[in-house]
Write a protein that holds these residues in place. Structure first.
Motif, mmCIF file in Angstrom:
data_model
loop_
_atom_site.group_PDB
_atom_site.id
_atom_site.type_symbol
_atom_site.label_atom_id
_atom_site.label_comp_id
_atom_site.label_asym_id
_atom_site.label_seq_id
_atom_site.Cartn_x
_atom_site.Cartn_y
_atom_site.Cartn_z
ATOM 1 N N LEU A 22 -0.358 3.852 1.555
ATOM 2 C CA LEU A 22 -1.677 4.163 0.644
ATOM 3 C C LEU A 22 -1.430 5.832 0.248
ATOM 4 C CD1 LEU A 22 -4.280 3.492 -0.607
ATOM 5 C CD2 LEU A 22 -5.560 3.839 1.606
ATOM 6 N N SER A 23 -1.417 6.572 1.508
ATOM 7 C CA SER A 23 -1.029 7.948 1.016
ATOM 8 C C SER A 23 -0.132 8.272 0.185
ATOM 9 C CB SER A 23 -0.968 8.795 2.328
ATOM 10 O OG SER A 23 -0.754 10.141 2.394
ATOM 11 N N ASP A 24 1.247 7.597 -0.052
ATOM 12 C CA ASP A 24 2.132 7.883 -0.984
ATOM 13 C C ASP A 24 1.626 7.366 -2.080
ATOM 14 O OD1 ASP A 24 3.821 8.744 1.087
ATOM 15 O OD2 ASP A 24 5.031 6.869 1.408
ATOM 16 N N LEU A 25 0.917 6.325 -2.377
ATOM 17 C CA LEU A 25 0.300 6.032 -3.714
ATOM 18 C C LEU A 25 -0.410 7.019 -4.342
ATOM 19 C CD1 LEU A 25 -0.172 3.993 -6.190
ATOM 20 C CD2 LEU A 25 -1.718 2.828 -4.453
ATOM 21 N N ILE A 26 -1.508 7.539 -3.425
ATOM 22 C CA ILE A 26 -2.502 8.646 -4.007
ATOM 23 C C ILE A 26 -1.822 9.747 -4.516
ATOM 24 C CG2 ILE A 26 -3.872 10.156 -3.131
ATOM 25 C CD1 ILE A 26 -4.987 7.808 -1.087
ATOM 26 N N LYS A 27 -0.577 10.092 -3.725
ATOM 27 C CA LYS A 27 0.223 11.397 -4.034
ATOM 28 C C LYS A 27 0.828 10.948 -5.395
ATOM 29 C CE LYS A 27 1.237 12.933 0.652
ATOM 30 N NZ LYS A 27 2.375 13.083 1.630
ATOM 31 N N GLY A 58 -2.944 -9.655 6.424
ATOM 32 C CA GLY A 58 -3.369 -9.034 5.160
ATOM 33 C C GLY A 58 -2.849 -7.516 5.240
ATOM 34 N N MET A 59 -2.909 -6.855 6.302
ATOM 35 C CA MET A 59 -2.397 -5.433 6.314
ATOM 36 C C MET A 59 -0.915 -5.192 5.800
ATOM 37 S SD MET A 59 -3.912 -3.336 9.584
ATOM 38 C CE MET A 59 -3.843 -4.511 10.635
ATOM 39 N N ARG A 60 -0.128 -6.298 6.190
ATOM 40 C CA ARG A 60 1.369 -6.258 6.016
ATOM 41 C C ARG A 60 1.491 -6.580 4.447
ATOM 42 N NH1 ARG A 60 6.022 -9.346 9.090
ATOM 43 N NH2 ARG A 60 5.656 -7.539 10.521
ATOM 44 N N MET A 61 0.579 -7.567 3.884
ATOM 45 C CA MET A 61 0.694 -7.891 2.532
ATOM 46 C C MET A 61 0.325 -6.477 1.617
ATOM 47 S SD MET A 61 -0.646 -11.635 1.973
ATOM 48 C CE MET A 61 -0.369 -11.457 0.057
ATOM 49 N N ILE A 76 1.266 -2.182 -1.812
ATOM 50 C CA ILE A 76 0.958 -0.895 -2.128
ATOM 51 C C ILE A 76 2.357 -0.058 -2.570
ATOM 52 C CG2 ILE A 76 0.203 1.522 -1.408
ATOM 53 C CD1 ILE A 76 -2.262 -0.020 0.189
ATOM 54 N N LYS A 77 3.291 -0.171 -1.605
ATOM 55 C CA LYS A 77 4.463 0.438 -1.932
ATOM 56 C C LYS A 77 5.146 -0.105 -3.074
ATOM 57 C CE LYS A 77 6.099 -0.668 2.436
ATOM 58 N NZ LYS A 77 7.196 -0.815 3.546
ATOM 59 N N MET A 78 4.808 -1.265 -3.513
ATOM 60 C CA MET A 78 5.440 -1.659 -4.702
ATOM 61 C C MET A 78 4.792 -1.180 -6.076
ATOM 62 S SD MET A 78 4.857 -5.563 -6.210
ATOM 63 C CE MET A 78 3.116 -5.005 -6.224
ATOM 64 N N GLU A 82 3.540 1.702 -6.018
ATOM 65 C CA GLU A 82 3.683 3.024 -6.255
ATOM 66 C C GLU A 82 5.061 3.340 -6.783
ATOM 67 O OE1 GLU A 82 5.839 6.676 -4.156
ATOM 68 O OE2 GLU A 82 5.086 5.057 -2.692
ATOM 69 N N THR A 83 6.117 2.689 -6.172
ATOM 70 C CA THR A 83 7.500 2.950 -6.700
ATOM 71 C C THR A 83 7.782 2.238 -7.821
ATOM 72 O OG1 THR A 83 8.155 1.145 -5.259
ATOM 73 C CG2 THR A 83 8.131 3.329 -4.165
ATOM 74 N N LYS A 84 7.319 1.028 -8.123
ATOM 75 C CA LYS A 84 8.001 0.365 -9.151
ATOM 76 C C LYS A 84 6.770 0.317 -10.308
ATOM 77 C CE LYS A 84 10.545 -2.954 -6.256
ATOM 78 N NZ LYS A 84 11.784 -2.451 -6.473
ATOM 79 N N CYS A 85 5.623 1.066 -10.334
ATOM 80 C CA CYS A 85 5.016 1.011 -11.440
ATOM 81 C C CYS A 85 4.358 2.428 -11.652
ATOM 82 C CB CYS A 85 3.620 0.396 -11.135
ATOM 83 S SG CYS A 85 2.336 0.188 -12.534
ATOM 84 N N VAL A 86 3.553 3.023 -10.737
ATOM 85 C CA VAL A 86 3.081 4.246 -10.916
ATOM 86 C C VAL A 86 3.734 5.414 -11.205
ATOM 87 C CG1 VAL A 86 1.348 6.055 -10.078
ATOM 88 C CG2 VAL A 86 0.786 3.616 -9.700
ATOM 89 N N ALA A 87 4.745 5.426 -10.463
ATOM 90 C CA ALA A 87 6.042 6.577 -10.409
ATOM 91 C C ALA A 87 6.860 6.725 -11.840
ATOM 92 C CB ALA A 87 6.918 6.541 -9.351
ATOM 93 N N GLY A 88 6.711 5.367 -12.527
ATOM 94 C CA GLY A 88 7.359 5.534 -13.610
ATOM 95 C C GLY A 88 6.459 5.460 -15.002
ATOM 96 N N ILE A 89 5.315 5.583 -14.817
ATOM 97 C CA ILE A 89 4.257 5.522 -15.945
ATOM 98 C C ILE A 89 4.444 6.591 -16.898
ATOM 99 C CG2 ILE A 89 1.863 5.426 -16.683
ATOM 100 C CD1 ILE A 89 1.162 3.798 -14.167
ATOM 101 N N THR A 90 4.344 6.353 -18.346
ATOM 102 C CA THR A 90 4.523 7.438 -19.255
ATOM 103 C C THR A 90 3.176 7.366 -20.326
ATOM 104 O OG1 THR A 90 5.841 6.135 -20.606
ATOM 105 C CG2 THR A 90 7.236 7.680 -19.162
#
Length: 475
Positions: A170-175, A378-381, A386-388, A390-398
């Motif tokens: 979650l912290s990585d997504l927030i960043k 639930g926590m594992r999912m 969340i990692k998905m 962050e890395t496969k969506c948010v990081a690449g948004i333009t």
């Protein structure tokens, strides 16, 4: 299925009689019966190493406490600790084969741990698996314990451990969202309420708000995990401490805190703590809260990227895979969609946990396995989703900056910025006329002489529409 020869099994005995167990298995007869009885989820407890390690930590703590009270010999305590240490270091997890969903309030899980630890300890002592006359799963490994205090203590500890990678993800997504907030700080766009044009904002403000709302939940997870540090270890069957030495609870808790590195605490009332599911309910509520927020953010990302030609088209999500078997060129927002579905599952888990917590009677809640399964899964999912995201969506948004700015220029919503200067009635009339004629707000305001071009240029500067400002009284 081939017949299992008697040379490949050992015969163990319990209350119900004899049962063959695979000769090389570290588990024993009660685990074998549970395997035969419960094949519900297909998910064995080994699926969650946090739970296996926590069970071993509880058993190690119990052995230390029993040694200190003189109930367990040094020799037995040493080999039990050694077996537990092997498990904590990652060994023998494949021997934890019981389905997470089970009757008996977790007895099968507790006995799976007792049997694996006992047989590994016997092996260390130089004995054959199943020679329980030298070290017994119940008499020695489970000494001063009941499933009803050992299992929930391990479960609470497992949830605390499992919450840590969730908070990290979650912290990585927030960043990543904060980085996008800075990147899009100069992208002017229309804000919307009820899917209708509202007032201008920046895309950076929008992404910054996502980061802020999610950051709140890191603290909520930490707080809820802290409540799980209070356990009923030493209460044995119903919280009265029957069959445990008077000094055992405090000694066991101190040992568990030392072994786990977590500040575990003994509950004030062990009878209450044995039946109460309140901390689990609250933790589940925090997960649901986070899931709802993540789903809302994902909904926004799908809307903002919709189109591209016939939708909002304000942002571009990174294309991850072709979107259709029949429509060429179509790319779907598959990552936010997967996040949505994960959130729905966690929200559903919360209802199941609520029902299981309510279903307890008198001094024990027999539905704890369902609670533990849903919290851990639930926590594992959530963590993986969340990692998905962050890395496969948010990081690449333009951002489609020019398109965003054009929607502001052409929007009727900018009339709100002029409302304090031309009055609500004039603003309403201009807005209605612009909507019906297709003409621009600025054009109509100038035409009616309500403001000058210089005044409009000043009032509609992005910096003046995006924050608070002092308003001089009209007239």
């Amino acid at each position: 299925m081939r017949d299992v020869s008697m040379t490949e099994v050992r015969i163990e005995h319990d209350l119900l009689g004899d049962e063959p167990v695979p000769r090389d298995a570290y588990y024993g007869i009660q685990t074998q019966r549970a395997k035969q009885n419960f094949n519900i989820t297909g998910v064995p407890i080994s699926h969650f190493p946090e739970l296996i390690n926590s069970l071993a930590m509880v058993k190690m703590a119990a052995a230390r406490a029993n040694r200190e009270t003189g109930q367990l010999s040094d020799a037995k305590a040493d080999v039990i600790e050694a077996a537990c240490r092997d498990i904590i270091n990652g060994g023998y997890h494949d021997q934890f084969i019981v389905d997470l969903i089970q009757g008996g309030a977790g007895t099968s899980t507790n006995m799976n741990a007792n049997e694996v630890i006992a047989n590994r300890a016997l092996e260390i002592m130089g004995h054959v698996k199943g020679e329980y006359e030298f070290l017994h799963p119940n008499n020695d490994v489970n000494m001063s314990q009941s499933t009803n205090d050992a299992y929930p203590t391990a479960a609470r500890l497992a949830i605390i451990f499992a919450s840590e990678p969730l908070s990290t993800a979650l912290s990585d997504l927030i960043k990543a969202l904060e980085e996008k907030s800075r990147e899009f700080a100069d992208v002017i766009k229309m804000g919307r309420t009820q899917l209708q044009d509202a007032v201008p904002m920046t895309l950076g403000q929008e992404f910054g708000a996502y980061a802020v709302t999610l950051r709140e939940d890191i603290d909520r997870i930490s707080y809820a995990a802290g409540l799980l540090q209070e356990v009923n270890l030493g209460g044995t069957a119903i919280g009265t401490g029957l069959n445990a030495h008077p000094d055992y609870p405090d000694l066991a808790i101190d040992a568990l805190a030392d072994i786990s590195g977590k500040p575990m605490q003994l509950a004030h009332c062990l009878v209450e703590a044995t039946s109460d599911m309140g901390a689990f309910i609250l933790f589940s509520g925090v997960l649901k809260r986070l899931a709802v927020k993540l789903s809302k953010v994902s909904n926004d990302l799908r809307l903002l990227s919709s189109g591209p030609r016939a939708g909002f088209n304000e942002i571009n999500l990174p294309p991850m895979q072709p979107g259709s078997s029949i429509m060429p060129g179509k790319v779907n927002p598959v990552i936010p969609e997967a996040m949505n579905q994960t959130a729905f599952q966690v929200i559903g888990n919360d209802l199941a946990i609520t029902m299981a917590a309510e279903a307890g009677q008198l001094q024990l809640n027999a539905m704890e396995p369902l609670i533990i399964y849903n919290l851990l899964s639930g926590m594992r999912m959530l963590g993986e989703a969340i990692k998905m995201l962050e890395t496969k969506c948010v990081a690449g948004i333009t951002a489609n900056k020019e398109h965003c700015e054009n929607t502001v220029k052409n929007s009727i919503g900018i009339i709100t910025a002029l409302n304090p200067f031309i009055g609500y009635q004039n603003a309403t009339r201009i807005a209605k006329k612009a909507l019906h004629t297709g003409r621009g707000v600025v054009e109509l305001v100038l035409e009616e002489g309500l403001l000058t071009a210089a005044q409009l240029d000043d009032l509609l500067q992005p910096s003046k529409m995006l924050s608070t400002r002092r308003i001089k009284p009209r007239g």
